[in-house]
Design a protein around this motif. Structure first.
Motif, PDB file in Angstrom:
ATOM      1  N   LYS A  32       0.880  -1.341   0.008  1.00  0.00           N
ATOM      2  CA  LYS A  32       0.189  -0.060  -0.201  1.00  0.00           C
ATOM      3  C   LYS A  32       0.786   1.252  -0.085  1.00  0.00           C
ATOM      4  O   LYS A  32       0.561   2.306  -0.759  1.00  0.00           O
ATOM      5  N   GLY A  33       2.087   1.251   0.637  1.00  0.00           N
ATOM      6  CA  GLY A  33       2.914   2.335   0.794  1.00  0.00           C
ATOM      7  C   GLY A  33       3.486   2.697  -0.657  1.00  0.00           C
ATOM      8  O   GLY A  33       3.612   4.042  -0.962  1.00  0.00           O
ATOM      9  N   LEU A  34       3.707   1.738  -1.600  1.00  0.00           N
ATOM     10  CA  LEU A  34       4.171   1.986  -2.868  1.00  0.00           C
ATOM     11  C   LEU A  34       3.118   2.553  -3.746  1.00  0.00           C
ATOM     12  O   LEU A  34       3.203   3.230  -4.676  1.00  0.00           O
ATOM     13  N   ARG A  35       1.981   2.040  -3.492  1.00  0.00           N
ATOM     14  CA  ARG A  35       0.622   2.285  -4.233  1.00  0.00           C
ATOM     15  C   ARG A  35       0.345   3.897  -3.982  1.00  0.00           C
ATOM     16  O   ARG A  35       0.154   4.824  -4.973  1.00  0.00           O
ATOM     17  N   PHE A  36       0.576   4.283  -2.551  1.00  0.00           N
ATOM     18  CA  PHE A  36       0.275   5.514  -2.374  1.00  0.00           C
ATOM     19  C   PHE A  36       1.246   6.474  -3.232  1.00  0.00           C
ATOM     20  O   PHE A  36       0.976   7.438  -3.496  1.00  0.00           O
ATOM     21  N   ALA A  37       2.722   6.194  -3.117  1.00  0.00           N
ATOM     22  CA  ALA A  37       3.770   6.830  -3.673  1.00  0.00           C
ATOM     23  C   ALA A  37       3.451   6.737  -5.256  1.00  0.00           C
ATOM     24  O   ALA A  37       3.693   8.082  -5.848  1.00  0.00           O
ATOM     25  N   ASN A  38       2.886   5.705  -5.920  1.00  0.00           N
ATOM     26  CA  ASN A  38       2.517   6.002  -7.344  1.00  0.00           C
ATOM     27  C   ASN A  38       1.572   7.114  -7.350  1.00  0.00           C
ATOM     28  O   ASN A  38       1.638   8.020  -8.347  1.00  0.00           O
ATOM     29  N   PHE A  39       0.484   7.132  -6.495  1.00  0.00           N
ATOM     30  CA  PHE A  39      -0.547   7.980  -6.683  1.00  0.00           C
ATOM     31  C   PHE A  39       0.098   9.399  -6.665  1.00  0.00           C
ATOM     32  O   PHE A  39      -0.237  10.422  -7.356  1.00  0.00           O
ATOM     33  N   PHE A  40       0.678   9.781  -5.727  1.00  0.00           N
ATOM     34  CA  PHE A  40       1.461  11.075  -5.097  1.00  0.00           C
ATOM     35  C   PHE A  40       2.035  11.424  -6.366  1.00  0.00           C
ATOM     36  O   PHE A  40       2.098  12.457  -6.673  1.00  0.00           O
ATOM     37  N   ILE A  41       3.228  10.731  -6.743  1.00  0.00           N
ATOM     38  CA  ILE A  41       4.280  11.004  -7.813  1.00  0.00           C
ATOM     39  C   ILE A  41       3.468  11.414  -9.344  1.00  0.00           C
ATOM     40  O   ILE A  41       3.405  12.423  -9.871  1.00  0.00           O
ATOM     41  N   ASP A  42       2.299  10.487  -9.515  1.00  0.00           N
ATOM     42  CA  ASP A  42       1.654  10.498 -10.854  1.00  0.00           C
ATOM     43  C   ASP A  42       0.764  11.986 -10.625  1.00  0.00           C
ATOM     44  O   ASP A  42       0.722  12.610 -11.617  1.00  0.00           O
ATOM     45  N   ASN A  43       0.096  12.224  -9.512  1.00  0.00           N
ATOM     46  CA  ASN A  43      -0.583  13.284  -9.479  1.00  0.00           C
ATOM     47  C   ASN A  43       0.309  14.595  -9.461  1.00  0.00           C
ATOM     48  O   ASN A  43      -0.122  15.653  -9.929  1.00  0.00           O
ATOM     49  N   ILE A  44       1.486  14.666  -9.124  1.00  0.00           N
ATOM     50  CA  ILE A  44       2.427  15.727  -9.122  1.00  0.00           C
ATOM     51  C   ILE A  44       2.706  15.948 -10.665  1.00  0.00           C
ATOM     52  O   ILE A  44       2.390  17.087 -11.218  1.00  0.00           O
TER      53      ILE A  44
END
Length: 166
Positions: A32-44
């Protein structure tokens, strides 16, 4: 009694299966931490691209003689112009996710975190799966759905895809 009968407000994907068992040495589902990082980076990345496109549109409107008001809306411009400026993020996001997940199997966020999108067999996701995944991201609160017990988001469950660590 199923979970849906016990709780009428539960997700329709609550009983969705987890990733099928894999032989040793094959990719494992992303945490889940990697999934959140994906979401965060992609949204930036998406916000930077959308902002840049919005600036280009605004400069073109100013060059055409339209004046923005104090909130950045072009009062004298046709209504559709302001709608396009405010909704530019949607086609940008669709193009971003579809292009990168079809060509590389991963977005920039997934590239940085070492994850990728696969189908149920562990192979590349199909065109239909990627397009379905991309549109399902616009379901309200989808961004939080992967925080559930299975770690799969609705855009994963509905498209029958998985995000795995490479």
């Amino acid at each position: 009694m199923s979970q849906l009968q016990e709780n009428p407000f539960s997700s329709p994907m609550a009983d969705a299966p987890t990733m099928p068992p894999r032989p040793q040495g094959t990719p494992v589902p992303a945490r889940k931490g990697l999934r959140f990082a994906n979401f965060f980076i992609d949204n930036i990345v998406l916000n930077v691209i959308s902002f840049g496109i919005g600036v280009v549109i605004a400069v073109m409107l100013i060059a055409a003689g339209y004046e923005p008001d104090s909130q950045g809306n072009f009062v004298d411009a046709p209504l559709w112009v302001n709608i396009v400026i405010n909704l530019v993020h949607i086609p940008v996001a669709l193009a971003y996710y579809i292009f990168f997940e079809l060509t590389l199997g991963r977005t920039l966020g997934k590239l940085i975190t070492g994850t990728k999108v696969v189908n149920a067999d562990g192979g590349n996701a199909t065109v239909g799966q990627v397009i379905g995944r991309s549109f399902a991201r616009f379901i309200p609160f989808d961004a939080f759905s992967y925080l559930g017990e299975t770690g799969r988001g609705w855009h994963d469950s509905l498209s029958k895809t998985y995000v795995v660590k490479t």
